[in-house]
Write a protein that holds these residues in place. Structure first.
Motif, PDB file in Angstrom:
ATOM      1  N   THR A  75       0.814  -1.186  -0.375  1.00 26.49           N
ATOM      2  CA  THR A  75       0.187  -0.381  -0.121  1.00 26.49           C
ATOM      3  C   THR A  75       0.692   0.602  -0.249  1.00 26.49           C
ATOM      4  N   GLY A  76       1.932   1.055   0.323  1.00 25.44           N
ATOM      5  CA  GLY A  76       3.597   2.264   0.579  1.00 25.44           C
ATOM      6  C   GLY A  76       2.706   3.206   1.861  1.00 25.44           C
ATOM      7  N   LEU A  77       1.913   2.650   3.224  1.00 21.60           N
ATOM      8  CA  LEU A  77       1.346   2.984   3.579  1.00 21.60           C
ATOM      9  C   LEU A  77       2.140   2.586   4.885  1.00 21.60           C
ATOM     10  N   VAL A  78       2.460   0.963   5.204  1.00 22.57           N
ATOM     11  CA  VAL A  78       3.443   0.804   6.685  1.00 22.57           C
ATOM     12  C   VAL A  78       4.510   0.975   6.310  1.00 22.57           C
ATOM     13  N   ARG A  79       5.240   1.249   6.718  1.00 15.68           N
ATOM     14  CA  ARG A  79       6.905   0.862   6.637  1.00 15.68           C
ATOM     15  C   ARG A  79       7.966   0.506   8.208  1.00 15.68           C
ATOM     16  N   THR A  80       8.239  -0.068   7.338  1.00 13.34           N
ATOM     17  CA  THR A  80       9.016  -1.531   8.709  1.00 13.34           C
ATOM     18  C   THR A  80      10.878  -0.492   8.477  1.00 13.34           C
ATOM     19  N   TYR A  81      11.128   0.073   9.765  1.00 14.84           N
ATOM     20  CA  TYR A  81      12.396   0.322   9.825  1.00 14.84           C
ATOM     21  C   TYR A  81      14.035  -0.573  10.424  1.00 14.84           C
ATOM     22  N   PRO A  82      14.705  -0.291   9.550  1.00 11.92           N
ATOM     23  CA  PRO A  82      15.988  -1.386  10.227  1.00 11.92           C
ATOM     24  C   PRO A  82      16.174  -1.503  11.194  1.00 11.92           C
ATOM     25  N   THR A  83      16.187  -2.347  12.480  1.00 12.22           N
ATOM     26  CA  THR A  83      16.832  -2.601  13.575  1.00 12.22           C
ATOM     27  C   THR A  83      18.690  -2.155  12.974  1.00 12.22           C
ATOM     28  N   ILE A  84      19.780  -0.441  13.731  1.00 11.74           N
ATOM     29  CA  ILE A  84      21.131  -0.548  13.728  1.00 11.74           C
ATOM     30  C   ILE A  84      21.353  -1.363  14.634  1.00 11.74           C
ATOM     31  N   SER A  85      22.647  -2.014  15.108  1.00 13.40           N
ATOM     32  CA  SER A  85      23.089  -2.539  15.611  1.00 13.40           C
ATOM     33  C   SER A  85      25.230  -2.162  15.707  1.00 13.40           C
ATOM     34  N   ILE A  86      24.970  -1.681  16.629  1.00 15.03           N
ATOM     35  CA  ILE A  86      26.538  -0.795  17.316  1.00 15.03           C
ATOM     36  C   ILE A  86      27.235  -1.574  18.261  1.00 15.03           C
ATOM     37  N   TYR A  87      28.043  -1.748  18.641  1.00 16.45           N
ATOM     38  CA  TYR A  87      29.018  -2.358  19.310  1.00 16.45           C
ATOM     39  C   TYR A  87      30.574  -0.887  19.725  1.00 16.45           C
ATOM     40  N   VAL A  88      30.151  -1.251  21.764  1.00 19.61           N
ATOM     41  CA  VAL A  88      30.783   0.217  21.861  1.00 19.61           C
ATOM     42  C   VAL A  88      31.711  -0.297  22.858  1.00 19.61           C
ATOM     43  N   PRO A  89      32.268   0.264  23.640  1.00 19.63           N
ATOM     44  CA  PRO A  89      32.986   0.035  25.137  1.00 19.63           C
ATOM     45  C   PRO A  89      31.838   0.564  25.939  1.00 19.63           C
ATOM     46  N   GLU A  90      31.726   0.082  27.549  1.00 20.18           N
ATOM     47  CA  GLU A  90      30.650   0.549  28.216  1.00 20.18           C
ATOM     48  C   GLU A  90      31.442   1.278  28.808  1.00 20.18           C
ATOM     49  N   ASN A  91      31.019   2.238  29.328  1.00 16.39           N
ATOM     50  CA  ASN A  91      31.178   4.353  30.154  1.00 16.39           C
ATOM     51  C   ASN A  91      30.294   3.844  31.769  1.00 16.39           C
ATOM     52  N   PHE A  92      30.944   3.338  32.109  1.00 18.79           N
ATOM     53  CA  PHE A  92      31.372   3.437  33.449  1.00 18.79           C
ATOM     54  C   PHE A  92      31.460   5.228  34.268  1.00 18.79           C
ATOM     55  N   VAL A  93      30.487   5.733  34.421  1.00 24.99           N
ATOM     56  CA  VAL A  93      30.680   6.873  34.860  1.00 24.99           C
ATOM     57  C   VAL A  93      30.729   7.895  36.278  1.00 24.99           C
ATOM     58  N   SER A  94      30.935   8.302  36.708  1.00 23.13           N
ATOM     59  CA  SER A  94      30.968   8.886  38.625  1.00 23.13           C
ATOM     60  C   SER A  94      29.217   8.577  39.142  1.00 23.13           C
TER      61      SER A  94
END
Length: 219
Positions: A169-188
C-alpha cells in the motif's frame, strides 16, 4: 598469574586452541584476550599479573566496526579467565597440558540495538569512551576525562541510517534495526534525563517532523 606470552595463532582446529605452558606447582590463574591487533597483542604478552592485565587500555578507534577506516565486520575484542588451574602430576618435557573446561570468551564491547518507527535523517552517537580495557569497563571514565582529556577522550560519530521498506500500500513502513558495539561507559554519577548527560553515552537523532522542519532527539 599470566604466562607472559602472546600467540598469534594456536593449533587445535575450528573453535579450538591448544597451548603449552611451563609446568608449575599448585594452582594458577590464566587470562586470555582475542581479536586484538598485533601491537596490542604484544602488549598483552608482556603482562605478568592480573593487575597488569586489568590495567591495560587500548584505543577504541582501532576496533569500532565500520568506523575510522575499520571493516564493517571487524572482530570485536574478547577476554576470559581460567582460575585455580591445577598442574598435572606428571608434566612431560617441562610442559603441561591444560585440560580445564573450555575458555568462554566474552565481548569487551556492549551491543546496542537501535530501533525506531519514524523517518530520521541522521543518528549520531556521542560520549563513546576513546579507550577500553580487556579487564572490564574503565571505572569513573568521566572523572578521568575531566583530569586528563587527552588520555581519556570521548568519541562522537555518525551511524548509517538504513532505508525503510514499505508494504504494497505504501503506507506501512518497516524501519531496519541498527546494531553497534561500543565499550561500556562507566561514569561516577549517572543521572538519566540530565541536561548535560554527566558524561554518559547518548544518541542524537535528527528527524523530519510532520510540518517539514527538522528537529533533534536525545536518548
Amino acid at each position: 598469574s599470566l604466562t607472559g606470552q602472546s600467540y598469534s595463532a594456536a593449533a587445535g582446529g575450528t573453535n579450538t586452541a591448544v597451548f603449552s605452558v611451563e609446568s608449575f606447582l599448585g594452582k594458577k590463574d590464566f587470562f586470555f584476550a582475542a581479536n586484538l591487533n598485533t601491537a596490542d597483542a604484544e602488549r598483552m604478552g608482556i603482562s605478568g599479573t592480573e593487575r597488569d592485565f586489568n590495567a591495560l587500555e587500548f584505543n577504541t578507534k582501532d576496533y569500532l566496526r565500520g568506523q575510522f577506516g575499520n571493516d564493517a565486520k571487524k572482530p570485536i575484542p574478547m577476554s576470559a579467565a581460567l582460575r585455580d588451574v591445577e598442574s598435572p602430576t606428571n608434566p612431560v618435557s617441562g610442559l603441561t597440558a591444560l585440560t580445564k573446561s573450555e575458555v568462554r570468551l566474552e565481548r569487551c564491547f556492549a551491543r546496542i540495538d537501535i530501533t525506531y518507527d519514524f523517518k530520521i535523517t541522521g543518528i549520531r552517537i556521542v560520549n563513546v569512551p576513546a579507550k577500553f580495557s580487556v579487564g572490564g569497563p574503565i571505572a569513573n571514565y568521566d572523572l578521568k576525562h575531566a583530569a586528563n582529556a587527552t588520555d581519556y577522550d570521548y568519541l562522537a560519530y555518525d551511524l548509517p541510517v538504513g532505508t525503510p521498506t514499505e508494504d504494497f500500500t505504501g503506507l506501512v513502513r518497516t524501519y531496519p534495526t541498527i546494531s553497534i558495539y561500543v565499550p561500556e561507559n562507566f561514569v561516577s554519577h549517572p543521572v538519566f534525563g540530565s541536561a548535560d548527560f554527566n558524561g554518559m553515552t547518548y544518541l542524537e537523532i535528527t528527524y523530519t517532523s510532520q510540518w517539514g522542519t527538522e528537529g533533534t532527539r536525545w536518548g
